[in-house]
Design a protein around this motif. Structure first.
Motif, PDB file in Angstrom:
ATOM      1  N   LEU A 438       0.824  -1.211   0.000  1.00  0.00           N
ATOM      2  CA  LEU A 438       0.000   0.000   0.000  1.00  0.00           C
ATOM      3  C   LEU A 438       0.858   1.260   0.000  1.00  0.00           C
ATOM      4  O   LEU A 438       0.506   2.256  -0.644  1.00  0.00           O
ATOM      5  CB  LEU A 438      -0.928  -0.002   1.214  1.00  0.00           C
ATOM      6  CG  LEU A 438      -1.937  -1.150   1.295  1.00  0.00           C
ATOM      7  CD1 LEU A 438      -2.766  -1.048   2.564  1.00  0.00           C
ATOM      8  CD2 LEU A 438      -2.834  -1.192   0.070  1.00  0.00           C
ATOM      9  N   THR A 439       1.977   1.207   0.692  1.00  0.00           N
ATOM     10  CA  THR A 439       2.836   2.385   0.784  1.00  0.00           C
ATOM     11  C   THR A 439       3.460   2.738  -0.549  1.00  0.00           C
ATOM     12  O   THR A 439       3.481   3.904  -0.957  1.00  0.00           O
ATOM     13  CB  THR A 439       3.941   2.160   1.838  1.00  0.00           C
ATOM     14  OG1 THR A 439       3.335   1.988   3.120  1.00  0.00           O
ATOM     15  CG2 THR A 439       4.901   3.339   1.895  1.00  0.00           C
ATOM     16  N   ALA A 443       0.272   5.379  -1.421  1.00  0.00           N
ATOM     17  CA  ALA A 443       0.489   6.527  -0.534  1.00  0.00           C
ATOM     18  C   ALA A 443       0.548   7.800  -1.373  1.00  0.00           C
ATOM     19  O   ALA A 443       1.057   7.803  -2.495  1.00  0.00           O
ATOM     20  CB  ALA A 443       1.778   6.347   0.251  1.00  0.00           C
ATOM     21  N   ALA A 444       0.034   8.891  -0.828  1.00  0.00           N
ATOM     22  CA  ALA A 444      -0.130  10.130  -1.595  1.00  0.00           C
ATOM     23  C   ALA A 444       1.160  10.598  -2.241  1.00  0.00           C
ATOM     24  O   ALA A 444       1.172  11.079  -3.379  1.00  0.00           O
ATOM     25  CB  ALA A 444      -0.695  11.224  -0.689  1.00  0.00           C
ATOM     26  N   PHE A 458      -7.478   7.386   3.679  1.00  0.00           N
ATOM     27  CA  PHE A 458      -6.492   6.328   3.436  1.00  0.00           C
ATOM     28  C   PHE A 458      -5.123   6.752   3.972  1.00  0.00           C
ATOM     29  O   PHE A 458      -4.448   5.986   4.671  1.00  0.00           O
ATOM     30  CB  PHE A 458      -6.402   6.022   1.941  1.00  0.00           C
ATOM     31  CG  PHE A 458      -5.331   5.030   1.581  1.00  0.00           C
ATOM     32  CD1 PHE A 458      -5.604   3.672   1.560  1.00  0.00           C
ATOM     33  CD2 PHE A 458      -4.047   5.456   1.265  1.00  0.00           C
ATOM     34  CE1 PHE A 458      -4.607   2.758   1.230  1.00  0.00           C
ATOM     35  CE2 PHE A 458      -3.047   4.553   0.932  1.00  0.00           C
ATOM     36  CZ  PHE A 458      -3.327   3.200   0.921  1.00  0.00           C
ATOM     37  N   ASN A 459      -4.712   7.965   3.655  1.00  0.00           N
ATOM     38  CA  ASN A 459      -3.391   8.436   4.063  1.00  0.00           C
ATOM     39  C   ASN A 459      -3.306   8.737   5.559  1.00  0.00           C
ATOM     40  O   ASN A 459      -2.209   8.797   6.112  1.00  0.00           O
ATOM     41  CB  ASN A 459      -2.998   9.651   3.227  1.00  0.00           C
ATOM     42  CG  ASN A 459      -2.617   9.259   1.820  1.00  0.00           C
ATOM     43  OD1 ASN A 459      -1.562   8.688   1.589  1.00  0.00           O
ATOM     44  ND2 ASN A 459      -3.503   9.538   0.860  1.00  0.00           N
ATOM     45  N   GLU A 460      -4.440   8.890   6.206  1.00  0.00           N
ATOM     46  CA  GLU A 460      -4.479   9.004   7.665  1.00  0.00           C
ATOM     47  C   GLU A 460      -4.302   7.626   8.305  1.00  0.00           C
ATOM     48  O   GLU A 460      -3.578   7.464   9.296  1.00  0.00           O
ATOM     49  CB  GLU A 460      -5.812   9.624   8.094  1.00  0.00           C
ATOM     50  CG  GLU A 460      -6.005   9.712   9.599  1.00  0.00           C
ATOM     51  CD  GLU A 460      -7.418  10.178   9.974  1.00  0.00           C
ATOM     52  OE1 GLU A 460      -7.641  10.428  11.169  1.00  0.00           O
ATOM     53  OE2 GLU A 460      -8.284  10.279   9.081  1.00  0.00           O
ATOM     54  N   LEU A 461      -4.959   6.629   7.722  1.00  0.00           N
ATOM     55  CA  LEU A 461      -4.931   5.282   8.285  1.00  0.00           C
ATOM     56  C   LEU A 461      -3.597   4.576   8.089  1.00  0.00           C
ATOM     57  O   LEU A 461      -3.176   3.775   8.947  1.00  0.00           O
ATOM     58  CB  LEU A 461      -6.033   4.425   7.651  1.00  0.00           C
ATOM     59  CG  LEU A 461      -7.459   4.662   8.132  1.00  0.00           C
ATOM     60  CD1 LEU A 461      -8.444   3.963   7.207  1.00  0.00           C
ATOM     61  CD2 LEU A 461      -7.624   4.147   9.564  1.00  0.00           C
ATOM     62  N   MET A 477      -8.061  -1.677  10.390  1.00  0.00           N
ATOM     63  CA  MET A 477      -7.557  -0.531   9.617  1.00  0.00           C
ATOM     64  C   MET A 477      -7.235  -0.938   8.178  1.00  0.00           C
ATOM     65  O   MET A 477      -7.594  -0.234   7.227  1.00  0.00           O
ATOM     66  CB  MET A 477      -6.310   0.047  10.286  1.00  0.00           C
ATOM     67  CG  MET A 477      -6.582   0.743  11.608  1.00  0.00           C
ATOM     68  SD  MET A 477      -5.030   1.330  12.347  1.00  0.00           S
ATOM     69  CE  MET A 477      -5.636   1.992  13.888  1.00  0.00           C
ATOM     70  N   TYR A 478      -6.564  -2.075   8.013  1.00  0.00           N
ATOM     71  CA  TYR A 478      -6.243  -2.533   6.658  1.00  0.00           C
ATOM     72  C   TYR A 478      -7.505  -2.888   5.874  1.00  0.00           C
ATOM     73  O   TYR A 478      -7.586  -2.678   4.662  1.00  0.00           O
ATOM     74  CB  TYR A 478      -5.274  -3.713   6.701  1.00  0.00           C
ATOM     75  CG  TYR A 478      -3.853  -3.298   6.988  1.00  0.00           C
ATOM     76  CD1 TYR A 478      -3.184  -2.411   6.144  1.00  0.00           C
ATOM     77  CD2 TYR A 478      -3.180  -3.777   8.105  1.00  0.00           C
ATOM     78  CE1 TYR A 478      -1.886  -2.018   6.412  1.00  0.00           C
ATOM     79  CE2 TYR A 478      -1.877  -3.386   8.381  1.00  0.00           C
ATOM     80  CZ  TYR A 478      -1.237  -2.508   7.530  1.00  0.00           C
ATOM     81  OH  TYR A 478       0.058  -2.102   7.799  1.00  0.00           O
ATOM     82  N   ALA A 479      -8.511  -3.403   6.574  1.00  0.00           N
ATOM     83  CA  ALA A 479      -9.777  -3.708   5.904  1.00  0.00           C
ATOM     84  C   ALA A 479     -10.435  -2.419   5.410  1.00  0.00           C
ATOM     85  O   ALA A 479     -10.949  -2.359   4.281  1.00  0.00           O
ATOM     86  CB  ALA A 479     -10.709  -4.445   6.868  1.00  0.00           C
ATOM     87  N   GLU A 480     -10.418  -1.371   6.241  1.00  0.00           N
ATOM     88  CA  GLU A 480     -11.006  -0.098   5.819  1.00  0.00           C
ATOM     89  C   GLU A 480     -10.243   0.497   4.637  1.00  0.00           C
ATOM     90  O   GLU A 480     -10.846   1.031   3.697  1.00  0.00           O
ATOM     91  CB  GLU A 480     -11.034   0.892   6.981  1.00  0.00           C
ATOM     92  CG  GLU A 480     -11.717   2.213   6.614  1.00  0.00           C
ATOM     93  CD  GLU A 480     -11.785   3.206   7.757  1.00  0.00           C
ATOM     94  OE1 GLU A 480     -12.127   4.382   7.484  1.00  0.00           O
ATOM     95  OE2 GLU A 480     -11.485   2.831   8.915  1.00  0.00           O
ATOM     96  N   MET A 481      -8.919   0.396   4.664  1.00  0.00           N
ATOM     97  CA  MET A 481      -8.128   0.930   3.553  1.00  0.00           C
ATOM     98  C   MET A 481      -8.431   0.201   2.251  1.00  0.00           C
ATOM     99  O   MET A 481      -8.562   0.820   1.186  1.00  0.00           O
ATOM    100  CB  MET A 481      -6.635   0.842   3.878  1.00  0.00           C
ATOM    101  CG  MET A 481      -6.151   1.920   4.828  1.00  0.00           C
ATOM    102  SD  MET A 481      -4.356   1.942   5.027  1.00  0.00           S
ATOM    103  CE  MET A 481      -4.142   0.665   6.243  1.00  0.00           C
ATOM    104  N   GLN A 482      -8.567  -1.111   2.319  1.00  0.00           N
ATOM    105  CA  GLN A 482      -8.870  -1.874   1.106  1.00  0.00           C
ATOM    106  C   GLN A 482     -10.258  -1.537   0.565  1.00  0.00           C
ATOM    107  O   GLN A 482     -10.473  -1.503  -0.645  1.00  0.00           O
ATOM    108  CB  GLN A 482      -8.730  -3.377   1.392  1.00  0.00           C
ATOM    109  CG  GLN A 482      -7.281  -3.803   1.595  1.00  0.00           C
ATOM    110  CD  GLN A 482      -7.143  -5.235   2.073  1.00  0.00           C
ATOM    111  OE1 GLN A 482      -7.224  -6.169   1.291  1.00  0.00           O
ATOM    112  NE2 GLN A 482      -6.929  -5.412   3.371  1.00  0.00           N
TER     113      GLN A 482
END
Length: 530
Positions: A438-439, A443-444, A458-461, A477-482
């Motif tokens: 993800l990074t 990442a932004a 996403f970038n907060e999590l 957290m990873y589930a929310e990001m996905q």
């Protein structure tokens, strides 16, 4: 154990030690009632049980560019991949066959201060190819090279959490992090991070590494030749290695069938039966983290409209792509880049299936009925890219979408098309952890954020999940990001593709890594000729 079984074990040990020929072993096995297929399989396994040195390992790769250099801050594809992992370069750590991180140039690594500090002990007595001794200062200089303010290295995103790196004597390096990171050592296994020789504060970018092979000839975009490093701390098994850039899948297959290479990657699955039936051939087929992607630049019209992005996701029949492009050697994607075998992987809902009517409805909502878009494709992106794009164009017609397929040149694809054209194809070889994947890709501020997606939540999590030590909270957290990537992102993860290639049965090997192709990038020093 029967008498035959006892003698069979003795015979296998004799094969391993080179004291029994294939013919004599086969005669014995057949006399004991085994089939020829079983006898042959037992012989190959026994012969490969012990690594041997010698020989010239030739590989045909669907990678390479005329712009290639030995500056690791420029590496971006599968030919460069092994330069930093198991050819000229040597990183601090490696990934083992079980997906764990293990010391390589490092002797050990230990966390402290709640994983906000990591201390690495460096192996003593290691030298670069030119004889210069490796010290902690070389590690510090390498990290600073990738993280400096002017650095454009793709590896910079992996080290964004590093606040300081310092040498503590000749053999100790201390990493201080901005936030806790239980996975930090994994980041240092990345192929852009071979430890460089630092002289007068400047990195040596000539290919002078501490790895098992020495650079012995380089024609960018054509071939690279290496010889075994006689002073390597971890020697390779081959006397010589040659990488050949053969980006056309048919040419790569023909080179293997003609005996010009011992291993060919990115097999043309349309002709996979030719490889499967070729004499003295083993199919290299590993299910791993690799996926084929169609990233949309979300800051560029029409992909800046969420409804357009979502419509295109529903307008593609991914199962048909798996069936017709991968011939079953993979599975459909659902726009999370985290492979199902990885820790913290989820399958966000709703699953993107083929639904042209839903795509039409979304386009109507966006006021963009009869949408016309272009997609860039080339076999440099992945084998079957052009065929995939043509299938996507045909599928999208039912949603009222016209997709113009632009066939791009293979050479220069990664420099001129990827992250430059609004919609294109690419592949991701995968990374060993969810955080790393993800990074580097989403990442932004990541150099390889190939959708230019900058979702605030996403970038907060992302840094919060990296620092979280509670497994349940981290998983949430990873589930929310996905889910955010699935719902809002510009990635169209078309399919997770097995790593498929062809290798001679003359090659010995152990268990394969699944985190990336080419046995995780380590085939050059792990494999051997039987």
């Amino acid at each position: 154990m029967t008498e035959f079984e006892y003698k069979l074990e003795l015979a296998k040990k004799a094969v391993t030690k080179g004291k029994l020929s294939r013919r004599d072993f086969t005669k014995f096995a057949l006399a004991g009632g085994l089939s020829l297929t079983v006898a042959d399989s037992l012989f190959i396994r026994a012969a490969r049980a012990e690594a041997k040195q010698g020989g010239h390992f030739r590989v045909g790769l669907g990678h390479g560019a005329t712009t290639d250099t030995f500056d690791p801050a420029t590496w971006a594809h599968g030919m460069n991949f092994a330069w930093g992992k198991g050819l000229t370069g040597a990183p601090l750590v490696r990934i083992d066959q079980k997906g764990g991180v293990v010391p390589y140039l490092a002797d050990s690594f230990e966390p402290s201060d709640g994983a906000k500090k990591w201390v690495f002990k460096i192996k003593k007595g290691v030298t670069f190819h030119n004889g210069k001794a490796l010290t902690a200062d070389d590690v510090v200089g390498t990290v600073n090279y990738h993280t400096g303010p002017d650095s454009k290295s793709p590896g910079k995103a992996y080290l964004a959490n590093v606040s300081a790196v310092k040498a503590d004597g000749a053999d100790t390096v201390v990493f201080e992090l901005k936030g806790a990171d239980a996975d930090f050592p994994y980041n240092l296994s990345n192929y852009q991070f071979p430890i460089l020789s630092i002289v007068d504060g400047k990195p040596d970018l000539s290919g002078n590494g501490a790895g098992p092979y020495v650079l012995d000839g380089f024609e960018p975009g054509v071939k690279v030749h290496f010889k075994r490093n006689p002073n390597a701390f971890a020697p390779g098994n081959f006397d010589e290695v040659t990488q050949l850039s053969i980006q056309d899948p048919a040419a790569r297959t023909n080179a293997y069938l003609a005996g010009e290479v011992d291993f060919a990657d990115k097999a043309d699955l349309k002709t996979i039966d030719m490889l499967k039936s070729a004499p003295d051939t083993e199919l290299y087929n590993v299910s791993g983290y690799q996926y084929y992607n169609a990233p949309m630049l979300v800051d560029t019209a029409p992909f800046d409209k969420l409804e357009v992005r979502q419509a295109l996701k529903w307008a593609i029949n991914r199962q048909e792509l798996v069936d017709k492009v991968l011939f079953g050697y993979g599975k459909p994607g659902n726009d999370s880049p985290i492979a199902s075998a990885m820790k913290f992987a989820t399958n966000p809902e709703p699953v993107y299936t083929y639904d042209p009517d839903k795509a039409k409805s979304l386009l109507k909502k966006a006021g963009m009925e009869n949408l016309k878009v272009s997609i860039s494709a080339a076999d440099a992106a992945f084998a079957g890219s052009v065929d995939t794009a043509l299938l996507m164009a045909e599928q999208a017609k039912a949603a009222g979408v016209t997709i113009d397929v632009v066939r791009e040149p293979n050479d220069g694809y990664w420099d001129n098309v990827w992250i430059k054209k609004p919609w294109c194809h690419c592949y991701w070889g995968g990374r060993p952890t969810a955080d790393a994947m993800l990074t580097v890709s989403l990442a932004a501020d990541a150099a390889w954020n190939d959708t230019r997606w900058k979702n605030p939540r996403f970038n907060e999590l992302l840094p919060q999940a990296r620092a979280e030590t509670d497994e349940a909270k981290r998983a949430a957290m990873y589930a929310e990001m996905q889910q955010l990537i699935h719902d809002d992102g510009g990635q169209v993860v078309l399919m997770f593709a097995n790593y498929v290639g062809a290798m001679s049965t003359k090659i010995g090997h152990g268990d394969f890594n699944s985190d990336n192709d080419h046995d995780g990038g380590y085939m050059y020093d792990r494999w051997w000729f039987v």
